[in-house]
Motif scaffolding. Structure first.
Motif, PDB file in Angstrom:
ATOM      1  N   PRO A 194      41.233  11.720  28.661  1.00 32.44           N
ATOM      2  CA  PRO A 194      42.662  11.511  28.357  1.00 32.44           C
ATOM      3  C   PRO A 194      43.178  12.536  27.345  1.00 32.44           C
ATOM      4  O   PRO A 194      42.453  12.998  26.468  1.00 32.44           O
ATOM      5  CB  PRO A 194      42.697  10.107  27.764  1.00 32.44           C
ATOM      6  N   LYS A 195      44.444  12.885  27.488  1.00 34.12           N
ATOM      7  CA  LYS A 195      45.063  13.869  26.587  1.00 34.12           C
ATOM      8  C   LYS A 195      45.130  13.375  25.148  1.00 34.12           C
ATOM      9  O   LYS A 195      45.236  14.178  24.227  1.00 34.12           O
ATOM     10  CB  LYS A 195      46.477  14.204  27.064  1.00 34.12           C
ATOM     11  N   SER A 196      45.030  12.065  24.937  1.00 36.47           N
ATOM     12  CA  SER A 196      45.082  11.522  23.586  1.00 36.47           C
ATOM     13  C   SER A 196      43.791  11.782  22.811  1.00 36.47           C
ATOM     14  O   SER A 196      43.763  11.635  21.597  1.00 36.47           O
ATOM     15  CB  SER A 196      45.365  10.022  23.628  1.00 36.47           C
ATOM     16  N   ILE A 197      42.723  12.190  23.493  1.00 32.40           N
ATOM     17  CA  ILE A 197      41.452  12.512  22.838  1.00 32.40           C
ATOM     18  C   ILE A 197      41.405  14.014  22.630  1.00 32.40           C
ATOM     19  O   ILE A 197      41.569  14.790  23.573  1.00 32.40           O
ATOM     20  CB  ILE A 197      40.255  12.029  23.678  1.00 32.40           C
ATOM     21  N   TYR A 198      41.168  14.428  21.384  1.00 33.87           N
ATOM     22  CA  TYR A 198      41.137  15.849  21.051  1.00 33.87           C
ATOM     23  C   TYR A 198      39.864  16.487  21.591  1.00 33.87           C
ATOM     24  O   TYR A 198      38.751  16.080  21.248  1.00 33.87           O
ATOM     25  CB  TYR A 198      41.230  16.047  19.544  1.00 33.87           C
ATOM     26  N   CYS A 199      40.029  17.480  22.452  1.00 32.58           N
ATOM     27  CA  CYS A 199      38.914  18.270  22.983  1.00 32.58           C
ATOM     28  C   CYS A 199      39.304  19.730  22.936  1.00 32.58           C
ATOM     29  O   CYS A 199      40.403  20.093  23.360  1.00 32.58           O
ATOM     30  CB  CYS A 199      38.623  17.906  24.430  1.00 32.58           C
ATOM     31  N   LYS A 200      38.398  20.556  22.458  1.00 28.22           N
ATOM     32  CA  LYS A 200      38.648  21.986  22.500  1.00 28.22           C
ATOM     33  C   LYS A 200      38.468  22.462  23.929  1.00 28.22           C
ATOM     34  O   LYS A 200      37.714  21.884  24.704  1.00 28.22           O
ATOM     35  CB  LYS A 200      37.688  22.726  21.580  1.00 28.22           C
ATOM     36  N   LEU A 201      39.173  23.523  24.266  1.00 32.34           N
ATOM     37  CA  LEU A 201      39.057  24.098  25.592  1.00 32.34           C
ATOM     38  C   LEU A 201      37.777  24.914  25.691  1.00 32.34           C
ATOM     39  O   LEU A 201      37.217  25.338  24.677  1.00 32.34           O
ATOM     40  CB  LEU A 201      40.279  24.969  25.885  1.00 32.34           C
ATOM     41  N   CYS A 202      37.321  25.146  26.895  1.00 33.40           N
ATOM     42  CA  CYS A 202      36.119  25.948  27.122  1.00 33.40           C
ATOM     43  C   CYS A 202      36.342  27.338  26.528  1.00 33.40           C
ATOM     44  O   CYS A 202      37.353  27.985  26.808  1.00 33.40           O
ATOM     45  CB  CYS A 202      35.833  26.035  28.616  1.00 33.40           C
ATOM     46  N   LYS A 203      35.402  27.800  25.708  1.00 34.95           N
ATOM     47  CA  LYS A 203      35.598  29.092  25.056  1.00 34.95           C
ATOM     48  C   LYS A 203      35.409  30.257  26.025  1.00 34.95           C
ATOM     49  O   LYS A 203      35.798  31.366  25.726  1.00 34.95           O
ATOM     50  CB  LYS A 203      34.665  29.241  23.862  1.00 34.95           C
ATOM     51  N   THR A 204      34.867  30.013  27.206  1.00 33.59           N
ATOM     52  CA  THR A 204      34.673  31.076  28.179  1.00 33.59           C
ATOM     53  C   THR A 204      35.868  31.240  29.094  1.00 33.59           C
ATOM     54  O   THR A 204      36.340  32.348  29.321  1.00 33.59           O
ATOM     55  CB  THR A 204      33.412  30.793  29.020  1.00 33.59           C
ATOM     56  N   CYS A 205      36.395  30.111  29.616  1.00 34.55           N
ATOM     57  CA  CYS A 205      37.479  30.232  30.599  1.00 34.55           C
ATOM     58  C   CYS A 205      38.764  29.520  30.194  1.00 34.55           C
ATOM     59  O   CYS A 205      39.784  29.690  30.845  1.00 34.55           O
ATOM     60  CB  CYS A 205      37.016  29.713  31.953  1.00 34.55           C
ATOM     61  N   ASP A 255      29.261  25.890  36.270  1.00 29.10           N
ATOM     62  CA  ASP A 255      28.081  25.204  35.735  1.00 29.10           C
ATOM     63  C   ASP A 255      27.375  26.014  34.655  1.00 29.10           C
ATOM     64  O   ASP A 255      26.609  25.466  33.875  1.00 29.10           O
ATOM     65  CB  ASP A 255      27.085  24.905  36.864  1.00 29.10           C
ATOM     66  N   ARG A 256      27.607  27.319  34.602  1.00 31.25           N
ATOM     67  CA  ARG A 256      26.944  28.162  33.605  1.00 31.25           C
ATOM     68  C   ARG A 256      27.616  28.114  32.237  1.00 31.25           C
ATOM     69  O   ARG A 256      27.044  28.559  31.250  1.00 31.25           O
ATOM     70  CB  ARG A 256      26.873  29.597  34.093  1.00 31.25           C
ATOM     71  N   HIS A 257      28.831  27.594  32.155  1.00 35.64           N
ATOM     72  CA  HIS A 257      29.497  27.434  30.867  1.00 35.64           C
ATOM     73  C   HIS A 257      28.836  26.289  30.124  1.00 35.64           C
ATOM     74  O   HIS A 257      28.084  25.499  30.702  1.00 35.64           O
ATOM     75  CB  HIS A 257      30.984  27.168  31.054  1.00 35.64           C
ATOM     76  N   TYR A 258      29.145  26.154  28.844  1.00 39.78           N
ATOM     77  CA  TYR A 258      28.458  25.156  28.016  1.00 39.78           C
ATOM     78  C   TYR A 258      28.668  23.742  28.548  1.00 39.78           C
ATOM     79  O   TYR A 258      29.757  23.393  29.003  1.00 39.78           O
ATOM     80  CB  TYR A 258      28.937  25.230  26.557  1.00 39.78           C
ATOM     81  N   GLN A 259      27.592  22.950  28.480  1.00 41.58           N
ATOM     82  CA  GLN A 259      27.681  21.522  28.760  1.00 41.58           C
ATOM     83  C   GLN A 259      26.754  20.792  27.802  1.00 41.58           C
ATOM     84  O   GLN A 259      25.759  21.335  27.358  1.00 41.58           O
ATOM     85  CB  GLN A 259      27.345  21.198  30.206  1.00 41.58           C
ATOM     86  N   ILE A 298      28.665  10.062  25.936  1.00 41.81           N
ATOM     87  CA  ILE A 298      29.749  11.046  25.991  1.00 41.81           C
ATOM     88  C   ILE A 298      29.913  11.648  24.602  1.00 41.81           C
ATOM     89  O   ILE A 298      30.374  10.986  23.686  1.00 41.81           O
ATOM     90  CB  ILE A 298      31.052  10.380  26.475  1.00 41.81           C
ATOM     91  N   ASP A 299      29.497  12.897  24.437  1.00 43.46           N
ATOM     92  CA  ASP A 299      29.441  13.545  23.126  1.00 43.46           C
ATOM     93  C   ASP A 299      30.507  14.633  23.020  1.00 43.46           C
ATOM     94  O   ASP A 299      30.227  15.812  23.191  1.00 43.46           O
ATOM     95  CB  ASP A 299      28.048  14.121  22.902  1.00 43.46           C
ATOM     96  N   ILE A 300      31.721  14.223  22.737  1.00 47.26           N
ATOM     97  CA  ILE A 300      32.819  15.179  22.618  1.00 47.26           C
ATOM     98  C   ILE A 300      32.695  15.995  21.335  1.00 47.26           C
ATOM     99  O   ILE A 300      33.087  17.159  21.291  1.00 47.26           O
ATOM    100  CB  ILE A 300      34.169  14.450  22.726  1.00 47.26           C
ATOM    101  N   ASP A 301      32.093  15.417  20.290  1.00 47.76           N
ATOM    102  CA  ASP A 301      31.881  16.172  19.045  1.00 47.76           C
ATOM    103  C   ASP A 301      30.982  17.376  19.284  1.00 47.76           C
ATOM    104  O   ASP A 301      31.224  18.455  18.764  1.00 47.76           O
ATOM    105  CB  ASP A 301      31.283  15.277  17.965  1.00 47.76           C
ATOM    106  N   ASP A 302      29.930  17.209  20.067  1.00 46.92           N
ATOM    107  CA  ASP A 302      29.040  18.324  20.390  1.00 46.92           C
ATOM    108  C   ASP A 302      29.786  19.391  21.192  1.00 46.92           C
ATOM    109  O   ASP A 302      29.632  20.582  20.948  1.00 46.92           O
ATOM    110  CB  ASP A 302      27.822  17.811  21.171  1.00 46.92           C
ATOM    111  N   TRP A 303      30.601  18.955  22.137  1.00 46.82           N
ATOM    112  CA  TRP A 303      31.411  19.898  22.910  1.00 46.82           C
ATOM    113  C   TRP A 303      32.321  20.694  21.985  1.00 46.82           C
ATOM    114  O   TRP A 303      32.398  21.916  22.081  1.00 46.82           O
ATOM    115  CB  TRP A 303      32.231  19.149  23.960  1.00 46.82           C
ATOM    116  N   ASN A 304      33.010  20.022  21.068  1.00 49.64           N
ATOM    117  CA  ASN A 304      33.931  20.701  20.161  1.00 49.64           C
ATOM    118  C   ASN A 304      33.197  21.675  19.238  1.00 49.64           C
ATOM    119  O   ASN A 304      33.694  22.763  18.970  1.00 49.64           O
ATOM    120  CB  ASN A 304      34.722  19.687  19.338  1.00 49.64           C
ATOM    121  N   ARG A 305      32.018  21.282  18.749  1.00 50.87           N
ATOM    122  CA  ARG A 305      31.235  22.168  17.888  1.00 50.87           C
ATOM    123  C   ARG A 305      30.809  23.437  18.609  1.00 50.87           C
ATOM    124  O   ARG A 305      30.845  24.526  18.045  1.00 50.87           O
ATOM    125  CB  ARG A 305      29.976  21.451  17.392  1.00 50.87           C
TER     126      ARG A 305
END
Length: 76
Positions: A8-19, A41-45, A51-58
């Motif tokens: 959901p847009k209400s949850i802060y997520c950074k965009l993929c730094k590659t694309c 699939d080669r971009h970060y996951q 569901i670890d959105i903090d790890d994604w943002n870091r």
């Protein structure tokens, strides 16, 4: 995008730094989830688990590393 859940847009997520795509949640095996880029699939996951959105943002932060100062200030 079969098998993906949009965050959901209400949850802060950074965009993929590659694309620059907004991440999605993929349901994995045994009830585990992965936050990943929807485009490649080669971009970060994140690792399988909760569901670890903090790890994604870091890991999708682009940090400025100064290599050279192009406008040096000289104090007299």
């Amino acid at each position: 995008m079969n098998g993906y859940l949009t965050i959901p847009k209400s949850i802060y997520c950074k965009l993929c730094k590659t694309c620059g795509a907004r991440p999605v949640i993929k349901a994995g095996e045994a009830g585990l989830y992965v936050v990943r880029c929807p485009n490649d699939d080669r971009h970060y996951q994140t690792r399988s688990g909760l569901i670890d959105i903090d790890d994604w943002n870091r890991n999708n932060s682009v940090y400025y590393v100064p290599g050279r100062d192009f406008n040096p200030q000289v104090s007299c």
